[in-house]
Design a protein around this motif. Structure first.
Motif, PDB file in Angstrom:
ATOM      1  N   PRO A 237     -10.296  -6.400  21.438  1.00  0.00           N
ATOM      2  CA  PRO A 237      -9.046  -6.425  20.710  1.00  0.00           C
ATOM      3  C   PRO A 237      -8.089  -5.317  21.104  1.00  0.00           C
ATOM      4  O   PRO A 237      -6.984  -5.272  20.598  1.00  0.00           O
ATOM      5  N   GLY A 238      -8.492  -4.420  22.001  1.00  0.00           N
ATOM      6  CA  GLY A 238      -7.633  -3.312  22.372  1.00  0.00           C
ATOM      7  C   GLY A 238      -7.651  -2.233  21.306  1.00  0.00           C
ATOM      8  O   GLY A 238      -8.404  -2.267  20.351  1.00  0.00           O
ATOM      9  N   ARG A 239      -6.757  -1.265  21.463  1.00  0.00           N
ATOM     10  CA  ARG A 239      -6.761  -0.143  20.535  1.00  0.00           C
ATOM     11  C   ARG A 239      -6.114  -0.480  19.204  1.00  0.00           C
ATOM     12  O   ARG A 239      -6.484   0.051  18.164  1.00  0.00           O
ATOM     13  N   ARG A 240      -5.111  -1.374  19.246  1.00  0.00           N
ATOM     14  CA  ARG A 240      -4.367  -1.616  18.012  1.00  0.00           C
ATOM     15  C   ARG A 240      -5.137  -2.503  17.039  1.00  0.00           C
ATOM     16  O   ARG A 240      -4.895  -2.440  15.833  1.00  0.00           O
ATOM     17  N   GLY A 241      -6.044  -3.361  17.550  1.00  0.00           N
ATOM     18  CA  GLY A 241      -6.736  -4.308  16.682  1.00  0.00           C
ATOM     19  C   GLY A 241      -7.464  -3.653  15.535  1.00  0.00           C
ATOM     20  O   GLY A 241      -7.198  -3.967  14.362  1.00  0.00           O
ATOM     21  N   PRO A 242      -8.420  -2.731  15.783  1.00  0.00           N
ATOM     22  CA  PRO A 242      -9.130  -2.084  14.667  1.00  0.00           C
ATOM     23  C   PRO A 242      -8.208  -1.311  13.731  1.00  0.00           C
ATOM     24  O   PRO A 242      -8.426  -1.292  12.522  1.00  0.00           O
ATOM     25  N   THR A 243      -7.164  -0.685  14.302  1.00  0.00           N
ATOM     26  CA  THR A 243      -6.240   0.083  13.464  1.00  0.00           C
ATOM     27  C   THR A 243      -5.471  -0.830  12.520  1.00  0.00           C
ATOM     28  O   THR A 243      -5.357  -0.556  11.312  1.00  0.00           O
ATOM     29  N   VAL A 244      -4.938  -1.933  13.062  1.00  0.00           N
ATOM     30  CA  VAL A 244      -4.191  -2.877  12.220  1.00  0.00           C
ATOM     31  C   VAL A 244      -5.105  -3.495  11.169  1.00  0.00           C
ATOM     32  O   VAL A 244      -4.710  -3.670  10.011  1.00  0.00           O
TER      33      VAL A 244
END
Length: 421
Positions: A237-244
């Motif tokens: 999911p890339g870096r933004r996936g878990p953060t979002v």
């Protein structure tokens, strides 16, 4: 009859999640139900028990807060334990921790604080490990969403039955409720530790052993089930996936916490009745029990979780808009239905996205971060909601603020990775 005019055979209905679940999976779902019942037999009456024992009101609040803090705040560590030592061992540790906690609470005095902390930590260990084991069970049948919805339904049955059974048992003494919790945890813990096996894990171990003995398996033609896109894991999911995803979970718990803080006060203002909030929770519980599993598995099973998450936050926005007209019971009922729909869509979808986008060996950590989001979002939302209600005197600005938050969360969900169904 010619082939051209022959009626095509009707597709068989997909078997239910329960019927496809192994004996271990059914035992785990039974554990969700039983621990839900005993928890909600115990939790609503804890404050009454502490007050009756002479505990000052301020200390009662701190002890209840400690229980919540240990339950949700410990979730990241619980997730790490699931990944490091295994979900099965973590389940056993959760049962043991809770049993010790209940016994310490029964002892009272100086043992009360460590007892409440142990019950909270044990609950965190149980929730994370049982959920991870159920997801593993469901992955073998490509039914992760159905399993998560069924788990939520079993949990809500416990939420509904627990307070009623607790009210019946309370005249017999609070120790009776604690004894029932200890006994149920002993039976379930023994069964899940010694009498069951995780069939999905056992199958994987057998395959690994066979490959080690016989060499790599020869390639075989793909089975029909193998040709479908596997939803259990997606591309990175890339870096933004878990953060979002984490921020979406914080937003969910912040908005959901209004049901326990702002909505009870608003329900009384709208209707003039202190029983109005009971109507809201009764209708909410009935809709979840009757509709959630069927809705998610049969009617919305073809939609990706990102879409369900976005729709859930949009439903939250509509729910709080319904409070703007200040139309008494009508506004309250128009609020309850979309708010319940949001609850049914968002909770399981967050879990599904967590387990489908995380690496296989980090499923526990991903679920633990969602628990941490609850620990952050719930007190944050409750505090901000009551502050808005007080400062704006219950005016439209309260509902417009919450609606805007829900709409922004819905838009942010579109940044999450796509997942195949």
């Amino acid at each position: 009859m010619s082939a051209a005019t022959a009626t095509p055979p009707r597709a068989r209905p997909r078997p239910s999640t329960w019927s496809r679940t192994s004996a271990t999976g059914r035992a785990l779902l039974t554990t969700v139900l039983a621990t839900g019942v005993t928890t909600f037999m115990f939790l609503p009456l804890l404050a009454l028990h502490l007050s009756a024992a002479g505990t000052p009101v301020g200390r009662v609040g701190l002890l209840i807060g400690l229980l919540s803090l240990c339950g949700q705040g410990f979730s990241v560590i619980s997730g790490l334990l699931v990944d490091r030592v295994g979900a099965r061992a973590t389940t056993t540790a959760g049962f043991g921790c809770r049993i010790v906690g209940y016994l310490l609470i029964a002892a009272g005095g100086p043992a009360l604080v460590p007892g409440i902390a142990a019950v909270g930590i044990g609950g965190s260990l149980l929730v994370l490990s049982v959920k991870a084991r159920l997801v593993t069970e469901a992955a073998a049948h490509d039914d992760t969403r159905g399993m998560l919805a069924l788990r939520s339904t079993f949990g809500n049955v416990g939420v509904v039955l627990g307070p009623a059974l607790g009210a019946v048992a309370y005249p017999l003494g609070f120790d009776t409720i604690l004894a029932a919790a200890v006994l149920s945890h002993l039976v379930l813990g023994f069964h899940l530790t010694f009498l069951t096996k995780d069939e999905a894990n056992a199958e994987a171990k057998n395959e690994a052993k066979n490959e080690a003995d016989d060499g790599p398996a020869a390639p075989h033609p793909p089975h029909a089930a193998d040709r479908r896109p596997a939803p259990e894991r997606t591309a990175a999911p890339g870096r933004r996936g878990p953060t979002v995803l984490f921020l979406a979970a914080v937003a969910y718990w912040a908005i959901y916490s209004q049901l326990n803080s702002v909505i009870p006060l608003t329900a009384k203002t709208l209707t003039g009745s202190t029983a109005a909030i009971s109507v809201v929770f009764t209708l909410n519980g009935a809709l979840v029990l009757l509709c959630q599993y069927t809705l998610l598995r049969r009617f919305l099973g073809h939609l990706p979780p990102r879409t369900l998450l976005t729709a859930g936050f949009a439903a939250f926005a509509l729910a709080y808009l319904a409070l703007l007209p200040h139309a008494g019971w009508l506004s309250l009922l128009l609020f309850t239905v979309p708010a319940t729909l949001a609850e049914m869509l968002i909770g399981p979808s967050l879990d599904e996205l967590a387990v489908t986008t995380a690496p296989r060996r980090r499923t526990g950590r991903a679920l633990g971060l969602l628990g941490l989001a609850g620990a952050v979002g719930s007190p944050l939302g409750a505090g901000l909601g009551t502050h808005l209600l007080q400062s704006l005197h219950g005016g439209p600005g309260v509902w417009l603020t919450i609606t805007t938050t829900a709409a922004l969360a819905a838009g942010a969900c579109l940044l999450l990775p796509r997942t195949a169904r």
